[in-house]
Write a protein that holds these residues in place. Structure first.
Motif, mmCIF file in Angstrom:
data_model
loop_
_atom_site.group_PDB
_atom_site.id
_atom_site.type_symbol
_atom_site.label_atom_id
_atom_site.label_comp_id
_atom_site.label_asym_id
_atom_site.label_seq_id
_atom_site.Cartn_x
_atom_site.Cartn_y
_atom_site.Cartn_z
ATOM 1 N N TRP A 1 0.839 -1.207 0.000
ATOM 2 C CA TRP A 1 0.000 0.000 0.000
ATOM 3 C C TRP A 1 0.869 1.251 0.000
ATOM 4 C CZ3 TRP A 1 -4.470 -1.045 -1.797
ATOM 5 C CH2 TRP A 1 -5.030 -2.304 -1.556
ATOM 6 N N PHE A 2 1.907 1.218 -0.833
ATOM 7 C CA PHE A 2 2.767 2.377 -1.050
ATOM 8 C C PHE A 2 3.416 2.857 0.237
ATOM 9 C CE2 PHE A 2 -0.388 2.088 -4.368
ATOM 10 C CZ PHE A 2 0.430 2.028 -5.474
ATOM 11 N N VAL B 1 7.087 10.718 -4.949
ATOM 12 C CA VAL B 1 5.911 11.199 -4.212
ATOM 13 C C VAL B 1 5.418 10.118 -3.263
ATOM 14 C CG1 VAL B 1 3.504 11.923 -4.429
ATOM 15 C CG2 VAL B 1 5.241 12.867 -5.961
ATOM 16 N N ASN B 2 5.351 8.890 -3.765
ATOM 17 C CA ASN B 2 4.867 7.810 -2.912
ATOM 18 C C ASN B 2 5.780 7.569 -1.705
ATOM 19 O OD1 ASN B 2 2.316 6.455 -3.929
ATOM 20 N ND2 ASN B 2 3.469 6.701 -5.834
ATOM 21 N N THR C 1 7.563 -10.015 -8.722
ATOM 22 C CA THR C 1 6.722 -11.211 -8.863
ATOM 23 C C THR C 1 6.458 -11.558 -10.329
ATOM 24 O OG1 THR C 1 4.755 -9.829 -8.654
ATOM 25 C CG2 THR C 1 5.546 -10.898 -6.654
ATOM 26 N N ARG D 1 -4.320 15.290 -8.802
ATOM 27 C CA ARG D 1 -3.063 14.696 -8.343
ATOM 28 C C ARG D 1 -2.385 15.747 -7.479
ATOM 29 N NH1 ARG D 1 -0.234 9.851 -11.181
ATOM 30 N NH2 ARG D 1 -2.153 8.744 -11.539
ATOM 31 N N TRP E 1 0.090 1.648 -18.689
ATOM 32 C CA TRP E 1 -0.368 2.322 -17.474
ATOM 33 C C TRP E 1 0.192 3.736 -17.352
ATOM 34 C CZ3 TRP E 1 -4.408 -0.137 -16.011
ATOM 35 C CH2 TRP E 1 -4.457 -1.536 -16.115
ATOM 36 N N GLN F 1 7.265 1.941 -15.078
ATOM 37 C CA GLN F 1 6.468 2.956 -15.786
ATOM 38 C C GLN F 1 5.143 3.253 -15.084
ATOM 39 O OE1 GLN F 1 7.251 -0.072 -16.950
ATOM 40 N NE2 GLN F 1 5.513 -1.029 -18.017
ATOM 41 N N MET F 2 4.741 2.386 -14.151
ATOM 42 C CA MET F 2 3.524 2.664 -13.373
ATOM 43 C C MET F 2 3.813 3.622 -12.220
ATOM 44 S SD MET F 2 2.380 -1.334 -13.219
ATOM 45 C CE MET F 2 0.698 -1.183 -12.646
ATOM 46 N N ALA G 1 5.609 6.491 -12.243
ATOM 47 C CA ALA G 1 6.148 7.711 -12.849
ATOM 48 C C ALA G 1 5.138 8.829 -12.659
ATOM 49 C CB ALA G 1 6.396 7.460 -14.334
ATOM 50 N N PRO G 2 5.544 10.091 -12.883
ATOM 51 C CA PRO G 2 4.568 11.185 -12.726
ATOM 52 C C PRO G 2 3.316 10.990 -13.577
ATOM 53 C CG PRO G 2 6.779 12.064 -12.830
ATOM 54 C CD PRO G 2 6.898 10.590 -13.138
ATOM 55 N N ASP G 3 3.475 10.383 -14.755
ATOM 56 C CA ASP G 3 2.294 10.100 -15.568
ATOM 57 C C ASP G 3 1.905 8.620 -15.504
ATOM 58 O OD1 ASP G 3 4.438 9.080 -16.941
ATOM 59 O OD2 ASP G 3 3.781 9.785 -18.909
ATOM 60 N N GLY G 4 2.449 7.897 -14.574
ATOM 61 C CA GLY G 4 2.083 6.499 -14.383
ATOM 62 C C GLY G 4 0.868 6.379 -13.475
ATOM 63 N N ILE G 5 0.212 5.247 -13.544
ATOM 64 C CA ILE G 5 -1.085 5.133 -12.877
ATOM 65 C C ILE G 5 -0.989 5.277 -11.362
ATOM 66 C CG2 ILE G 5 -1.018 2.593 -12.790
ATOM 67 C CD1 ILE G 5 -4.114 2.750 -13.498
ATOM 68 N N ASN G 6 0.156 4.920 -10.775
ATOM 69 C CA ASN G 6 0.289 5.020 -9.321
ATOM 70 C C ASN G 6 0.951 6.304 -8.842
ATOM 71 O OD1 ASN G 6 -0.844 2.434 -8.986
ATOM 72 N ND2 ASN G 6 1.140 1.465 -9.326
ATOM 73 N N GLY G 7 1.448 7.110 -9.784
ATOM 74 C CA GLY G 7 2.174 8.312 -9.395
ATOM 75 C C GLY G 7 3.651 8.017 -9.167
#
Lengths: 253, 253
Positions: free
Chosen positions: A102-103, A163-164, A190, B247, B229, A150-151, A153-159
Motif C-alpha cells: 500500500w505504497f 511522491v509515494n 513477482t 493529483r 499504465w 512505468q507505473m 512515474a509522474p504520468d504512471g497510474i500510481n504516481g
C-alpha cells in the motif's frame, strides 16, 4: 560503517530475504559490522501501547509522545524499544528492507517507527531535519514492489515513486536527521524471471559496495525555513551534480 | 448511508475520540446506521501472518497476496479479517479516524489495511482505481496532527498535505475504487486552546451533516491510462467546479 538493517518479511525464501543476504555479504566483504532487526523473527509488536513505558508521566491521559519524552528522560522504555534505540544510536547506516505494501511499509515496520523513533530521542524541541536527533547517520529504503517502473512515474497510474516515498524519506528519515540515500527499488519482482532477479541482486551488491561514497539526496536545511516554517524567499542554488530530488516534483521552484 | 468508522486511538479522552463522538452524533441525526471498528478496543492484530488463512494455497512459500486470493475464493480468512471484510461490503461511507503519525496512519490501522484490503476482494485482476473492488463507496480520512497548516504547504517544512496523504488517498482508497472525499484535518490540536478545538468539532459536524452532497476529489479513471499504465496524451478537461486536486502538485499537466 556500522550497519543496522531492519527487515520486514515473513518468508525466508522471498526476494526480500535474498536482498538481506546480499547486504550481509556485501558488508562482510567490507569488514563492516551488521546488526539485523528481523521483525517477524523477533515477533516484534508494532502497536504503540501504554505498556511501552515502565512508568507513566501521566497515568490519567495517554499522550503517546509526551510519555516518550518522559521515558527518554528517565530511560524507562519497555525493553524491546530500548534495545532498538540502542541499535539506532550504534549505527552509521540504517537500511529498511521491506516489500512495499500500500505504497508504504508493512504494519510491523510502521510500528517499529512509531514506537522506536521517540520524541526527544529521534526529534523534538526544534531538532528537526538536519538538526534531527539521528543526524550524522545515513539511511536508505530498500524495497520490492509488484509495480513496473512505468507505473511509478509522474504520468504512471500510481504516481511518482518520489511522491509515494515522500512521507517515509522526508517525513521519517530526513525529519530525524538522516542523510537519505536514493532508494533501492526492485520493481515487478513477482513478474520477472530468475535472470532479472539475479541482475537486481547483483546491482544491489554493486551499490552497497560503494555506498559510503554516495551523495545523499538533498533536503532543505531547517535554517532555510522562516519562523513560520515556510521556505525563505532566497534559497541558494544547489550543485548540478547533486541529486535533483530535493523535493518531489510538486516543489514549486 | 451506511457508515463504517475505523478508529485508531488508545485514549478515550483524546481529540480523536471527540471527533468519533461527533461523527456518531451527526450520523445519528441523519438516521444513518454506523458501525465502528475501534481497533485498540478490539485489540486488533495488525501483523500480516500465515495464521490469517484457515488453509494455505501454498504451504511451502508464504506469498501473502496469493494467499489472500485463495482465501477470498475459498472464504477461508481468519475470523477477524472476515468480520472486517463484511463491514466494508456493508458500508456506503468509510471514515478512517486517526492521529497522523509519521505522516501516515498508526501501525494498528496500517495493518487493518494490509490484512483486510485483500487481493481479489478490494482490488486485483485489473480492478484498480475506478474499477476497484470497493467502487460505489465513499471514503474520507479524518486526522489530527501536531503540525500547523503553514508547515503542511508546498513551501512548508513538511511539504504539502496532499503529497503527504497521496499514498493513502490515491494508493489505498482511490486504488480500491472509493470515491475519495477531501480529508478532514485538525491541525495543531495539542497546541490550540479548548475554544479552537470546539470550533474544529463543530466544523466537522457541519461537514458530516452534508457529506452525501459533497463532490469527491478527482482521480484519473483507469481507462485514461494506456496499456503501459501511462496517462494517455489527450485527457479531457475537468469541470472547474470539481476539486482541482486530481493529483498532488507534482502532476505535470
Amino acid at each position: 560503517m556500522k550497519v543496522l538493517i531492519v527487515y520486514a518479511h515473513m518468508e525466508p525464501q522471498s526476494f526480500n530475504a535474498a536482498l538481506l543476504a546480499q547486504a550481509r555479504a556485501s558488508f562482510a566483504a567490507r569488514g563492516w559490522p551488521v546488526q539485523v532487526s528481523d521483525l517477524y523473527a523477533m515477533n516484534f509488536d508494532p502497536v504503540a501501547r501504554p505498556g511501552d513505558f515502565k512508568s507513566r508521566a501521566n497515568p490519567d491521559f495517554m499522550s503517546y509522545d509526551k510519555e516518550q519524552r518522559a521515558a527518554w528522560a528517565a530511560k524507562s522504555f519497555a525493553d524491546d524499544i530500548a534495545a532498538e534505540i540502542e541499535k539506532l544510536i550504534w549505527c552509521d547506516l540504517l537500511i529498511l528492507q521491506f516489500p512495499l505494501w500500500w505504497f508504504s511499509v508493512p504494519a510491523i515496520l510502521k510500528g517499529w517507527i512509531d514506537r522506536v523513533f521517540a520524541l526527544d530521542f529521534a526529534y523534538g524541541g526544534g531538532r528537526w531535519y538536519d538538526k534531527g536527533g539521528l543526524a550524522g547517520r545515513r539511511a536508505m529504503l530498500s524495497t520490492t514492489m509488484a509495480a513496473f517502473p512505468q507505473m511509478m512515474a509522474p504520468d504512471g497510474i500510481n504516481g511518482d515513486t518520489d511522491v509515494n516515498l515522500w512521507p517515509l524519506q522526508n517525513g521519517v528519515l530526513a525529519f530525524c536527521g538522516f542523510d537519505v540515500l536514493n532508494p533501492f527499488v526492485a520493481n515487478a519482482v513477482t513478474y520477472v524471471d530468475d535472470g532479472a532477479r539475479k541482475d537486481m541482486l547483483e546491482a544491489y551488491g554493486r551499490r552497497l559496495a560503494a555506498i559510503d561514497a554516495e551523495t545523499p539526496r538533498q533536503f532543505h536545511r531547517r535554517d532555510e525555513f522562516d519562523r513560520q516554517w515556510r521556505l525563505k524567499g532566497v534559497v541558494p542554488a544547489r550543485s548540478a551534480t547533486s541529486s535533483p530530488a530535493r523535493r518531489p516534483r510538486c516543489w514549486p521552484v
